[in-house]
Design a protein around this motif. Structure first.
Motif, PDB file in Angstrom:
ATOM      1  N   VAL A  43      12.102   7.660  26.926  1.00 30.45           N
ATOM      2  CA  VAL A  43      13.464   7.622  26.393  1.00 30.45           C
ATOM      3  C   VAL A  43      13.722   8.844  25.515  1.00 30.45           C
ATOM      4  O   VAL A  43      14.786   9.475  25.594  1.00 30.45           O
ATOM      5  N   GLN A  44      12.747   9.190  24.691  1.00 31.61           N
ATOM      6  CA  GLN A  44      12.915  10.342  23.810  1.00 31.61           C
ATOM      7  C   GLN A  44      12.915  11.668  24.568  1.00 31.61           C
ATOM      8  O   GLN A  44      13.308  12.695  24.019  1.00 31.61           O
ATOM      9  N   ASN A  45      12.504  11.614  25.843  1.00 30.90           N
ATOM     10  CA  ASN A  45      12.568  12.796  26.695  1.00 30.90           C
ATOM     11  C   ASN A  45      13.769  12.769  27.630  1.00 30.90           C
ATOM     12  O   ASN A  45      13.823  13.527  28.597  1.00 30.90           O
ATOM     13  N   GLY A  46      14.729  11.897  27.331  1.00 29.76           N
ATOM     14  CA  GLY A  46      16.005  11.935  28.027  1.00 29.76           C
ATOM     15  C   GLY A  46      16.231  10.900  29.109  1.00 29.76           C
ATOM     16  O   GLY A  46      17.304  10.871  29.718  1.00 29.76           O
ATOM     17  N   PHE A  47      15.251  10.036  29.368  1.00 23.23           N
ATOM     18  CA  PHE A  47      15.444   8.986  30.365  1.00 23.23           C
ATOM     19  C   PHE A  47      16.403   7.920  29.840  1.00 23.23           C
ATOM     20  O   PHE A  47      16.353   7.554  28.664  1.00 23.23           O
ATOM     21  N   ASP A  48      17.268   7.412  30.728  1.00 23.09           N
ATOM     22  CA  ASP A  48      17.998   6.196  30.402  1.00 23.09           C
ATOM     23  C   ASP A  48      16.959   5.098  30.169  1.00 23.09           C
ATOM     24  O   ASP A  48      15.961   5.016  30.900  1.00 23.09           O
ATOM     25  N   PRO A  49      17.154   4.232  29.160  1.00 22.94           N
ATOM     26  CA  PRO A  49      16.137   3.213  28.863  1.00 22.94           C
ATOM     27  C   PRO A  49      15.757   2.340  30.056  1.00 22.94           C
ATOM     28  O   PRO A  49      14.578   2.051  30.269  1.00 22.94           O
ATOM     29  N   THR A  50      16.759   1.923  30.842  1.00 21.85           N
ATOM     30  CA  THR A  50      16.433   1.072  31.985  1.00 21.85           C
ATOM     31  C   THR A  50      15.661   1.840  33.044  1.00 21.85           C
ATOM     32  O   THR A  50      14.677   1.340  33.607  1.00 21.85           O
ATOM     33  N   VAL A  51      16.080   3.064  33.316  1.00 25.08           N
ATOM     34  CA  VAL A  51      15.350   3.891  34.282  1.00 25.08           C
ATOM     35  C   VAL A  51      13.942   4.181  33.768  1.00 25.08           C
ATOM     36  O   VAL A  51      12.979   4.208  34.539  1.00 25.08           O
ATOM     37  N   ALA A  52      13.818   4.342  32.460  1.00 29.19           N
ATOM     38  CA  ALA A  52      12.504   4.630  31.878  1.00 29.19           C
ATOM     39  C   ALA A  52      11.515   3.503  32.157  1.00 29.19           C
ATOM     40  O   ALA A  52      10.393   3.746  32.625  1.00 29.19           O
ATOM     41  N   TYR A  53      11.919   2.258  31.908  1.00 27.73           N
ATOM     42  CA  TYR A  53      10.946   1.171  32.091  1.00 27.73           C
ATOM     43  C   TYR A  53      10.720   0.861  33.567  1.00 27.73           C
ATOM     44  O   TYR A  53       9.605   0.513  33.978  1.00 27.73           O
TER      45      TYR A  53
END
Length: 281
Positions: A43-53
């Motif tokens: 997330v801190q590298n720019g991913f949307d939270p849902t896409v991140a998980y």
């Protein structure tokens, strides 16, 4: 004229503990490392939270990975094991609200889930027996039925789209064939926003809370005040607000504050509908 009431629930940390965390625990994956390190870094590298998980989960799928060759059936089995952890009063709350509405003529009630969680983890539970539609994130499978790609991420702002689909009476099967149908102007709104009740955990549901409240509906926030999941901690640490205006312990039983408020709210909507019909005579 029939009055339609729509009760919309988030799922994770609203009706049950976080389903993705449950999946991780079932496969001996450390939730704290997943959420507080790997997820937070993405997330801190720019991913949307849902896409991140979701992409993190995909990274854990494979022959030599912790989740193995994960299939929808295995997720549904995991959902079945989550049923013992449903919060107090679930699923009995659905039957109780049905009984209240059943005392009134020309009033209908339907239940929905709108969640950023994985659809197979939710639809595999007993909750699906009560819900008209379940809107949740989806993973796509390969030719062998193994999850390989993200098919539909539902992030916190995406959830409002499905509230409009409910409001406009658009079935999920219709929207799947034409996702732009929700943007069509409709004069008739089968489920008016003033008859929508939204229940969420107050972290990823802020846009839905705002939309429903601004259009005359009711919202209830849910929060385990004595403990937080690893996912909740990670999201709060990243900087998501935790506000719903009305936070309650997730106790849906008749003696629980949230359960009592929901029953009273439905009773009130039914009474208002009856009064409106009598005044129209």
């Amino acid at each position: 004229m029939t009055t339609n009431i729509g009760v919309v629930f988030d799922f994770d940390d609203t009706l049950a503990p976080d389903s993705t965390t449950h999946l991780l625990q079932e496969y001996d994956i450390d939730p704290d490392e997943f959420w507080n390190e790997q997820f937070r870094n993405r997330v801190q590298n720019g991913f949307d939270p849902t896409v991140a998980y979701l992409t993190l989960l995909l990274d854990h799928i494979g022959e030599d990975e912790p989740l193995g060759e994960l299939t929808p059936r295995e997720l549904e089995s995991c959902a079945e094991s989550l049923e013992s952890q449903l919060y107090d009063g679930v699923p009995e709350i659905f039957d109780d609200l049905d009984d209240i509405v059943g005392e009134y003529d020309d009033v209908r009630i339907e239940y929905y889930v709108v969640s950023e969680g994985i659809e197979s983890l939710i639809s595999g539970s007993i909750i699906t027996e009560y819900c008209s539609e379940i809107y949740a994130s989806r993973l796509a499978t390969d030719e062998d039925g193994v999850f390989k790609r993200v098919k539909r991420p539902i992030s916190f702002t995406d959830k409002t789209r499905y509230l409009f689909e409910i409001n406009k009476g658009i079935k999920a099967s219709e929207a799947m064939k034409n996702p732009y149908k929700v943007n069509q102007q409709r004069n008739e709104r089968p489920v008016p926003f003033e008859n929508i009740i939204y229940i969420g955990d107050g972290i990823t549901d802020i846009p839905c809370f705002s939309l429903v409240k601004d259009r005359g509906g009711r919202v209830f926030g849910v929060m385990q005040q004595d403990e937080q999941s690893a996912k909740q901690e990670a999201i709060l640490d990243i900087g998501s607000p935790q506000r719903a205006g009305n936070l309650n312990q997730p106790d849906y039983s008749p003696d629980g504050r949230l359960g009592s408020l929901l029953r009273l709210t439905i009773e009130g909507l039914c009474t208002d509908s009856t009064i409106d019909q009598l005044e129209a005579l």
